[in-house]
Design a protein around this motif. Structure first.
Motif, PDB file in Angstrom:
ATOM      1  N   VAL A 338       1.597 -10.941  -5.201  1.00  0.00           N
ATOM      2  CA  VAL A 338       0.676 -11.201  -4.096  1.00  0.00           C
ATOM      3  C   VAL A 338       0.330  -9.891  -3.383  1.00  0.00           C
ATOM      4  N   ILE A 339       1.268  -8.957  -3.327  1.00  0.00           N
ATOM      5  CA  ILE A 339       0.979  -7.635  -2.766  1.00  0.00           C
ATOM      6  C   ILE A 339      -0.052  -6.919  -3.641  1.00  0.00           C
ATOM      7  N   ARG A 340       0.107  -7.051  -4.941  1.00  0.00           N
ATOM      8  CA  ARG A 340      -0.867  -6.435  -5.861  1.00  0.00           C
ATOM      9  C   ARG A 340      -2.264  -7.012  -5.623  1.00  0.00           C
ATOM     10  N   ILE A 341      -2.351  -8.332  -5.482  1.00  0.00           N
ATOM     11  CA  ILE A 341      -3.649  -8.951  -5.190  1.00  0.00           C
ATOM     12  C   ILE A 341      -4.202  -8.420  -3.878  1.00  0.00           C
ATOM     13  N   GLY A 342      -3.325  -8.265  -2.891  1.00  0.00           N
ATOM     14  CA  GLY A 342      -3.749  -7.728  -1.601  1.00  0.00           C
ATOM     15  C   GLY A 342      -4.311  -6.326  -1.720  1.00  0.00           C
TER      16      GLY A 342
END
Length: 554
Positions: A338-342
């Protein structure tokens, strides 16, 4: 046939006990491992201790390897640090085998009964988790007893006893067979448990058991190797390092089978304890031998697994289905995804308005591709978290799953909003529209605010910076008023008859509104983060602040 049924059934009960014990120990441990990770991996010796503890609690060195893959991918550790943890994980497996070698079989049913009673005490979840641990070990010892009792008749079968005895004269064959068997059942503890049962009945001499010990240590690497197929290079490196340690260790210890046998005979004890002790000596020996050479081992692994071109952006990088069996690993992987998507949303935020205003068809298409990739990642993460929620997880992990689903959903909505902006960009390109100078200035000012809010949000998400999250939450009322003010000044330009403002009126108002909604979603994410940290301001106070701003502006 009854002997076969007894051995297979006992092995099944043994493996089921391992699974229950592993799941329950994870629930007892919760998310504490991540909190102490950096402290315990400051040096290789602390890393060994960490690996030993984690593997005992996970009841699987392979599961520990998957955990290390997650941490390396998340840049929480480097490959060199993981090597110490891998060596510790090898020692951790010996603790389980030492417990198996103790004569607890007579008390197995008592443990099962006690664990069953505690597990179904609904009023106290902590007792329920401890009960699961006791129940799991009860099944492990009961499975051992069933296997051992089923093998009693085999003592009178000369062909079988001769075959096992011959393994002492053919250690290479014994190692290969044990490697294959362990790779199939994916549990070195189960292989050694079977060996202990055979030796207890006098069917397996110690000299023939040692190659089985070696083979079980190599075979346990199969799970990690299989889990690294189709994932990142870092996953492969950790799995290959684990395998190299085992193979090199067997090569080093193989010439000393006779000496190990003599040492155990000198130390005494029953055959089960001797097998467990050799298993311990082997893995502790690996740690002693290789700890001084972890840097060299890391270089070797880097050489064996060179970096390759990164896979497509839309392919998940951190989440792996194998980790779903270990919830504390799975939740960490989901958090990193989810951090990567962010971060991808952050990149799109900075580039989207320029692409729209510059009428750059190539850039518009590039960002459309990025938005499609974000959609695929968000959907994959949603599916992963949904699968995780079906597992046996504690209350903290369940809440974390919900929070990540909320955050992922808001990030996906931001991407959808940018898709709408890109559609407006194609409209501007097709009709060759131009904004007024004042309109351009307002769009850029609003965009600057959006970039600031997204930067704060993603930093808060990745680093747990609650002050930044609070800033985003409290800034939202002011952003709403900015959007209202920009709409008002645009309408004034329409009244003044400015042609560019008339031609771009709908697009201008839509772009302003879209950027305001992006900020709303960033606020939603920050509210989830603050709630998770127990630092969420009273929402009513926030709304009161908004009303105060509106009244002052009016």
């Amino acid at each position: 046939m009854l002997i076969f049924f007894g051995i297979v059934g006992g092995l099944a009960i043994f493996l089921y006990g391992m699974q229950i014990a592993s799941e329950s120990l994870q629930l007892v441990a919760g998310s504490r491992f991540k909190k102490v990770l950096k402290f315990l991996t400051k040096n290789q010796f602390m890393g060994v201790a960490f690996g030993c503890i984690v593997t005992f609690l996970l009841q699987s060195s392979s599961a520990t390897t998957v955990l290390l893959v997650s941490f390396v991918s998340a840049s929480l550790m480097n490959l060199t640090q993981t090597l110490g943890v891998i060596l510790g994980a090898n020692i951790g497996t010996t603790l389980t085998v030492q417990l198996i070698s103790l004569k607890f079989s007579d008390y197995a049913l008592l443990l099962i009964a006690l664990g069953f009673l505690l597990r179904f005490m609904k009023k106290n979840p902590h007792f329920k988790e401890i009960g699961g641990v006791i129940l799991g070990f009860g099944f492990i010892f009961y499975g051992m007893k069933i296997m051992s009792d089923s093998m009693v008749p085999l003592r009178t079968v000369p062909t079988f006893t001769h075959m096992l005895t011959s393994l002492g004269q053919r250690p290479v064959l014994g190692t290969i067979l044990a490697t294959l068997f362990t790779a199939i059942i994916q549990s070195s503890a189960a292989t050694l448990g079977l060996a202990i049962s055979l030796s207890t009945q006098g069917l397996l001499p110690l000299k023939a058991a040692i190659p089985i010990i070696f083979g079980s240590n190599i075979g346990t690497c199969a799970t990690a190797l299989l889990s690294s197929i189709g994932v990142s290079q870092e996953a492969k490196k950790v799995a290959i390092a684990h395998t190299l340690f085992k193979i090199m260790g067997v090569i080093i210890f193989f010439p000393f089978i006779g000496q190990l046998t003599a040492l155990m005979q000198y130390m005494g004890g029953d055959m089960g304890r001797q097998i467990a002790n050799i298993h311990t000596i082997f893995n502790v020996g690996l740690a002693v031998i290789f700890i001084p050479f972890t840097s060299q081992m890391a270089k070797l692994v880097h050489w064996l697994v060179p970096e390759k071109k990164e896979e497509g952006i839309g392919v998940p990088r951190y989440i792996t289905p194998k980790a779903l069996d270990t919830p504390m690993i799975a939740i960490e992987q989901a958090n990193q995804e989810v951090i990567r998507i962010g971060r991808l949303i952050q990149k799109m935020t900075k580039e989207v308005l320029d692409a729209v205003l510059s009428k750059n068809r190539i850039k518009l298409a590039e960002l459309q591709g990025l938005e499609a990739a974000i959609d695929r990642l968000a959907q994959a993460l949603t599916n992963y978290l949904s699968d995780l929620s079906q597992k046996t997880i504690d209350e903290h992990t369940a809440q974390k799953v919900i929070n990540l689903l909320f955050i992922n959903n808001d990030l996906e909505h931001i991407g959808d909003l940018y898709e709408k902006m890109l559609t407006k960009g194609y409209k501007i390109l097709k009709d060759d529209l131009n904004f007024s100078n004042e309109g351009l200035e307002e769009l850029r000012e609003m965009h600057k605010t959006v970039i600031e809010m997204i930067d704060l949000t993603i930093d808060a998400l990745e680093y747990g910076d609650w002050e930044k999250a609070r800033t985003v939450t409290l800034e939202q009322p002011y952003i709403i008023m900015d959007e209202w003010r920009y709409r008002k000044t645009h309408i004034l330009r329409l009244q003044q008859g400015i042609q560019d403002s008339r031609a771009t009126s709908n697009i201008h108002l839509d772009l302003i509104n879209i950027m305001q909604k992006v900020c709303e979603h960033s606020r939603n994410i920050c509210q989830v983060l603050l709630y998770e940290a127990g630092q969420l301001y009273d929402l009513f106070n926030i709304f009161e602040d908004a009303e105060t701003v509106e009244s002052k502006d009016a």
